[in-house]
Scaffold this motif. Structure first.
Motif, PDB file in Angstrom:
ATOM      1  N   ASN A 129       0.818  -1.211   0.000  1.00  0.00           N
ATOM      2  CA  ASN A 129       0.000   0.000   0.000  1.00  0.00           C
ATOM      3  C   ASN A 129       0.855   1.265   0.000  1.00  0.00           C
ATOM      4  O   ASN A 129       0.499   2.266  -0.624  1.00  0.00           O
ATOM      5  CB  ASN A 129      -0.945   0.002   1.198  1.00  0.00           C
ATOM      6  CG  ASN A 129      -2.157  -0.885   0.975  1.00  0.00           C
ATOM      7  OD1 ASN A 129      -2.446  -1.278  -0.153  1.00  0.00           O
ATOM      8  ND2 ASN A 129      -2.867  -1.214   2.041  1.00  0.00           N
ATOM      9  N   GLU A 130       1.984   1.215   0.698  1.00  0.00           N
ATOM     10  CA  GLU A 130       2.885   2.376   0.697  1.00  0.00           C
ATOM     11  C   GLU A 130       3.433   2.626  -0.708  1.00  0.00           C
ATOM     12  O   GLU A 130       3.577   3.785  -1.137  1.00  0.00           O
ATOM     13  CB  GLU A 130       4.039   2.137   1.671  1.00  0.00           C
ATOM     14  CG  GLU A 130       3.661   2.250   3.133  1.00  0.00           C
ATOM     15  CD  GLU A 130       3.263   3.668   3.521  1.00  0.00           C
ATOM     16  OE1 GLU A 130       3.806   4.624   2.926  1.00  0.00           O
ATOM     17  OE2 GLU A 130       2.392   3.816   4.402  1.00  0.00           O
ATOM     18  N   HIS A 136       0.947   7.575  -6.207  1.00  0.00           N
ATOM     19  CA  HIS A 136      -0.308   8.338  -6.231  1.00  0.00           C
ATOM     20  C   HIS A 136      -1.472   7.483  -6.744  1.00  0.00           C
ATOM     21  O   HIS A 136      -2.347   7.973  -7.465  1.00  0.00           O
ATOM     22  CB  HIS A 136      -0.155   9.607  -7.090  1.00  0.00           C
ATOM     23  CG  HIS A 136       0.958  10.500  -6.645  1.00  0.00           C
ATOM     24  ND1 HIS A 136       0.902  11.235  -5.468  1.00  0.00           N
ATOM     25  CD2 HIS A 136       2.179  10.763  -7.196  1.00  0.00           C
ATOM     26  CE1 HIS A 136       2.030  11.915  -5.322  1.00  0.00           C
ATOM     27  NE2 HIS A 136       2.829  11.650  -6.357  1.00  0.00           N
ATOM     28  N   LEU A 137      -1.434   6.201  -6.386  1.00  0.00           N
ATOM     29  CA  LEU A 137      -2.517   5.278  -6.742  1.00  0.00           C
ATOM     30  C   LEU A 137      -3.274   4.857  -5.487  1.00  0.00           C
ATOM     31  O   LEU A 137      -3.524   3.674  -5.250  1.00  0.00           O
ATOM     32  CB  LEU A 137      -1.947   4.055  -7.468  1.00  0.00           C
ATOM     33  CG  LEU A 137      -1.227   4.325  -8.793  1.00  0.00           C
ATOM     34  CD1 LEU A 137      -0.578   3.057  -9.319  1.00  0.00           C
ATOM     35  CD2 LEU A 137      -2.204   4.885  -9.830  1.00  0.00           C
ATOM     36  N   LEU A 140      -6.076   2.296  -5.292  1.00  0.00           N
ATOM     37  CA  LEU A 140      -5.807   0.861  -5.414  1.00  0.00           C
ATOM     38  C   LEU A 140      -5.409   0.212  -4.092  1.00  0.00           C
ATOM     39  O   LEU A 140      -5.276  -1.008  -4.022  1.00  0.00           O
ATOM     40  CB  LEU A 140      -4.702   0.624  -6.451  1.00  0.00           C
ATOM     41  CG  LEU A 140      -5.013   1.076  -7.884  1.00  0.00           C
ATOM     42  CD1 LEU A 140      -3.838   0.779  -8.796  1.00  0.00           C
ATOM     43  CD2 LEU A 140      -6.281   0.407  -8.401  1.00  0.00           C
ATOM     44  N   THR A 141      -5.185   1.019  -3.050  1.00  0.00           N
ATOM     45  CA  THR A 141      -4.816   0.444  -1.750  1.00  0.00           C
ATOM     46  C   THR A 141      -5.999  -0.345  -1.199  1.00  0.00           C
ATOM     47  O   THR A 141      -7.147   0.068  -1.318  1.00  0.00           O
ATOM     48  CB  THR A 141      -4.399   1.542  -0.763  1.00  0.00           C
ATOM     49  OG1 THR A 141      -5.490   2.451  -0.571  1.00  0.00           O
ATOM     50  CG2 THR A 141      -3.186   2.288  -1.260  1.00  0.00           C
ATOM     51  N   GLN A 142      -5.691  -1.484  -0.608  1.00  0.00           N
ATOM     52  CA  GLN A 142      -6.733  -2.385  -0.124  1.00  0.00           C
ATOM     53  C   GLN A 142      -6.343  -2.990   1.213  1.00  0.00           C
ATOM     54  O   GLN A 142      -5.166  -2.959   1.608  1.00  0.00           O
ATOM     55  CB  GLN A 142      -6.961  -3.530  -1.130  1.00  0.00           C
ATOM     56  CG  GLN A 142      -7.346  -3.102  -2.525  1.00  0.00           C
ATOM     57  CD  GLN A 142      -8.745  -2.559  -2.623  1.00  0.00           C
ATOM     58  OE1 GLN A 142      -9.594  -2.846  -1.778  1.00  0.00           O
ATOM     59  NE2 GLN A 142      -9.009  -1.772  -3.659  1.00  0.00           N
TER      60      GLN A 142
END
Length: 287
Positions: A129-130, A136-137, A140-142
């Protein structure tokens, strides 16, 4: 005399194998129909263990998870393994180094891999996620292993990452055994690289494909270690598989029920592998 001496040398190993593996395996067919708890005398209860198995909470989800994991990992490990084998079979400067790098995860401890990916998958401070935030997405972090809808796919990716190199090695052995004359003749006739792969490489590698397919299928249906080490069947039982059900029953001292679940898994593997073996064996004969 020489033949008798040879068989005599095999006898101790055969006895140990029969005592430790064959006898308990056949014994499990009986204990699956009992309420054995490991201490008291077992009592025959017929099909009750199998009926209770069908009444397990979310048994449909357990079967679904097992098949999702098996199909996804088998498909991608074989496809990626074949692709990597074709890559490192080329006359590359660093081919030997690449083979080692790709194969290395397969020798790692599953628990160590699970611990590493637990940190990578962490929803707030995880490396994955980092990395997405750095690009800058953020969308899309989950919550990769705490989201019930994603957890099995996240676990499957770990399995694919760890063991694709093993399948690559098996494919590579098959590639290097194909005579170069087979390619030279079709090259003269103007065959493309795709045609060589489709009509020369794959048909001659059917034994390797078969070995990889069965290895991955059986491992997928029997999956336990990576699931338990990463999520212990969570969140809320969303990543339970047949292997965790077996473990849960053993942990509760319900050895008869655990053996029944294991027997169902055994029969499932026998049926699936048996059918695929017939199909692939016919293809081998045709080739």
């Amino acid at each position: 005399m020489k033949t008798n001496y040879t068989y005599g040398m095999l006898l101790p190993g055969l006895i140990i194998y029969l005592a430790i593996f064959v006898a308990p395996s056949f014994g499990s067919f009986y204990y699956a129909f009992t309420n054995w708890n490991g201490f008291q005398a077992s009592t025959f209860i017929g099909w009750d263990n199998f009926k209770d198995l069908l009444d397990v909470d979310n048994i449909s989800l357990v079967l679904k998870n097992t098949f999702i994991f098996t199909i996804m990992t088998t498909t991608l490990k074989i496809a990626l393994g074949l692709g990597l084998a074709l890559l490192v079979n080329q006359q590359l400067r660093f081919a030997t180094f690449l083979r080692s790098v790709f194969f290395f995860p397969a020798i790692l401890s599953t628990v160590a891999v699970a611990l590493a990916f637990s940190a990578i998958y962490h929803p707030s401070a995880g490396l994955l996620n980092e990395f997405l935030r750095m690009l800058h997405l953020d969308r899309l972090t989950q919550s990769w292993i705490t989201d019930p809808h994603l957890v099995m796919y996240s676990i499957s990716f770990v399995e694919i990452w760890q063991f694709t190199g093993l399948h690559m090695a098996i494919f590579l052995a098959g590639l290097q055994s194909i005579p170069k004359d087979s390619y030279e003749s079709v090259t003269i006739e103007g065959a493309s690289g795709w045609e060589k792969l489709l009509y020369i490489t794959i048909p001659q590698m059917l034994p390797n494909i078969k070995a990889n397919l069965f290895l991955s299928l059986i491992g997928g249906l029997k999956v336990f270690a990576i699931v338990f080490a990463l999520t212990q069947g969570g969140p809320g039982g969303a990543s339970q598989v047949i292997g965790t059900i077996v473990y849960k029953n053993f942990g509760h001292g319900q050895y008869g029920a655990a053996t029944a679940a294991n027997l169902v898994l055994f029969l499932l593997i026998i049926v699936i592998v048996g059918i695929l073996n017939l199909v692939i064996s016919r293809k081998e004969v045709e080739v």
